[in-house]
Design an enzyme around this catalytic site. Structure first.
Site, PDB file in Angstrom:
ATOM      1  N   ILE A 159      15.379 -19.601 -10.428  1.00 12.51           N
ATOM      2  CA  ILE A 159      14.983 -18.274  -9.979  1.00 12.51           C
ATOM      3  C   ILE A 159      14.518 -18.310  -8.530  1.00 12.51           C
ATOM      4  O   ILE A 159      13.470 -18.884  -8.203  1.00 12.51           O
ATOM      5  CB  ILE A 159      13.864 -17.695 -10.876  1.00 12.51           C
ATOM      6  CG1 ILE A 159      14.278 -17.737 -12.351  1.00 12.51           C
ATOM      7  CG2 ILE A 159      13.519 -16.281 -10.431  1.00 12.51           C
ATOM      8  CD1 ILE A 159      15.577 -17.032 -12.673  1.00 12.51           C
ATOM      9  N   THR A 160      15.295 -17.699  -7.634  1.00 15.39           N
ATOM     10  CA  THR A 160      14.932 -17.622  -6.221  1.00 15.39           C
ATOM     11  C   THR A 160      13.715 -16.719  -6.041  1.00 15.39           C
ATOM     12  O   THR A 160      13.657 -15.629  -6.603  1.00 15.39           O
ATOM     13  CB  THR A 160      16.110 -17.080  -5.393  1.00 15.39           C
ATOM     14  OG1 THR A 160      17.238 -17.939  -5.587  1.00 15.39           O
ATOM     15  CG2 THR A 160      15.761 -17.035  -3.914  1.00 15.39           C
ATOM     16  N   GLU A 243      26.406  -8.333  -6.320  1.00 14.97           N
ATOM     17  CA  GLU A 243      25.929  -9.702  -6.137  1.00 14.97           C
ATOM     18  C   GLU A 243      27.064 -10.637  -5.732  1.00 14.97           C
ATOM     19  O   GLU A 243      26.917 -11.479  -4.841  1.00 14.97           O
ATOM     20  CB  GLU A 243      25.269 -10.218  -7.417  1.00 14.97           C
ATOM     21  CG  GLU A 243      24.726 -11.638  -7.269  1.00 14.97           C
ATOM     22  CD  GLU A 243      24.047 -12.163  -8.521  1.00 14.97           C
ATOM     23  OE1 GLU A 243      23.675 -13.348  -8.534  1.00 14.97           O
ATOM     24  OE2 GLU A 243      23.897 -11.392  -9.494  1.00 14.97           O
ATOM     25  N   GLY A 341      30.056 -38.987  13.366  1.00 13.40           N
ATOM     26  CA  GLY A 341      28.745 -39.441  12.908  1.00 13.40           C
ATOM     27  C   GLY A 341      27.658 -38.417  13.112  1.00 13.40           C
ATOM     28  O   GLY A 341      26.691 -38.342  12.326  1.00 13.40           O
TER      29      GLY A 341
END
Length: 389
Positions: A159-160, A243, A341
């Site tokens: 749950i954000t 969403e 890199g």
């Protein structure tokens, strides 16, 4: 900008938002990424600027603007070098607050939606469960009505804003024997007895708090039922198109950001006596990704335009998320490779972007679930209709 969808007013809004993010957000991103906590003051500043009220009614402090202002909001948030911060903002504004606006009564809108628009309250949407994942209908959290209260027991995960929210929008079964027809939606204050939240340690989205939440005989008043009892599943389904489009837009925006950054890097980096943007293998790889991203963006904008007109675009939104998140992952993977890199170093944005992007095909419905939904629509000819008129 695409003049088919964006006006001069949209462009002015974008410039204002970009300026705000550079001044008020970017200087704090590294600290928030390290602490995993977004300081409260920034929510208030977003509220004061009207960014949480973009699509909401003016009577509650919103701006009542079209969906392409939301597109701009989402796109620019992907450029602050923290998808976790972006997620905290849009999960509050477009997950929790969407339900307040759609299913909340006047009291709830006055007491929760208006303060959420102002940045005084933070919300979280609580649907996913430890044993359910993408299976919304399989939830086990239950709500039992006793007199003038509901007693809620169960748990939610991933749950954000789950740790720092002031309120939750909670899906729970009021009639377990009815399966998905027995789910209801509730408003719950997070400071109630029996509510506990544990912060989860994630691969990416480090700035946002993501929680596992437990409800142990939590009592809420019956008036905190949102909408009708037993209509929770249709309410949830109704908002999935938005969403999924949000996550699709996020995906094409972060992929664009990765490409732009990589082009700039290639124009400065030299190898074997020339800039690496002159090596054909790198040039051709980059333009292939740019082409894929542009295809996604055009498709996403078209779906947003239809949704803004009130059309039901569940198929297109599902396709948008499925494709855009895949393309974003592939693009960012290649862009990181082009930095060599340095792409693997945390001081360069591609390393974080690579980790953050991986949630795209998982959150908001996994790609595997979305493929099955599309299979039912395309192969089985199943015709989904709006769940709530």
């Amino acid at each position: 900008m695409n003049s088919s969808y964006f006006t001069e007013e949209h462009q002015l809004f974008r410039e204002s938002l970009k300026d705000f993010l550079q001044k008020e957000v970017v200087p704090h991103i590294e600290k928030w990424e390290k602490t995993g906590s977004i300081e409260r003051f920034i929510w208030k500043k977003f509220g004061e600027m009207g960014f949480f009220g973009i699509g909401y009614p003016e009577v509650y402090g919103g701006l009542n603007l079209d969906l392409f202002y939301t597109v701009i909001f989402l796109e620019e948030l992907q450029k602050v070098k923290s998808s976790g911060f972006a997620a905290a903002m849009w999960a509050h504004s477009y997950l929790a607050m969407t339900h307040l606006n759609a299913e909340g009564d006047e009291r709830i809108k006055q007491d929760y939606l208006a303060p959420s628009i102002a940045g005084d309250k933070i919300g979280a949407l609580c649907i996913t469960e430890p044993f359910g994942g993408s299976d919304v209908a399989g939830m086990r959290t239950n709500a039992v009505k006793k007199g003038d209260k509901y007693i809620i027991n169960g748990s939610k995960t991933f749950i954000t804003n789950g740790v720092y929210a002031d309120y939750y929008i909670v899906a729970a079964k009021t009639s377990p024997e009815l399966g998905n027809k027995g789910i209801s939606i509730f408003l719950m204050d997070t400071n109630l007895k029996g509510v506990s939240a544990v912060k989860l340690d994630k691969l990416g989205w480090r700035a946002s708090d993501t929680a596992e939440i437990a409800f142990d005989n939590v009592e809420i008043p019956v008036e905190n039922l949102m909408g009708e009892e037993g209509k929770g599943f249709p309410y949830i389904m109704q908002h999935f198109a938005l969403e999924r489009l949000i996550m699709a837009i996020n995906a094409h925006a972060r992929a664009e950001y990765a490409i732009d950054y990589t082009i700039e890097y290639m124009s400065q980096r030299e190898a074997f006596g020339k800039k690496i943007n002159k090596f054909q293998a790198l040039r051709h790889t980059l333009v292939e990704h740019a082409t894929e991203v542009e295809h996604c963006k055009v498709f996403n904008y078209a779906a947003v335009a239809r949704l803004d007109k009130g059309e039901y675009v569940v198929k297109e939104a599902t396709m948008a998320k499925l494709k855009s998140t895949k393309v974003a992952d592939e693009t960012i993977y290649s862009c990181l490779q082009m930095l060599g890199g340095y792409g693997y170093m945390e001081e360069y944005p591609l390393a974080r972007l690579f980790r953050d992007s991986r949630l795209g095909p998982i959150g908001g419905g996994t790609s595997e679930i979305l493929k099955e939904i599309l299979s039912k629509m395309i192969i089985d000819k199943q015709d989904y209709k709006p769940a709530v008129k």
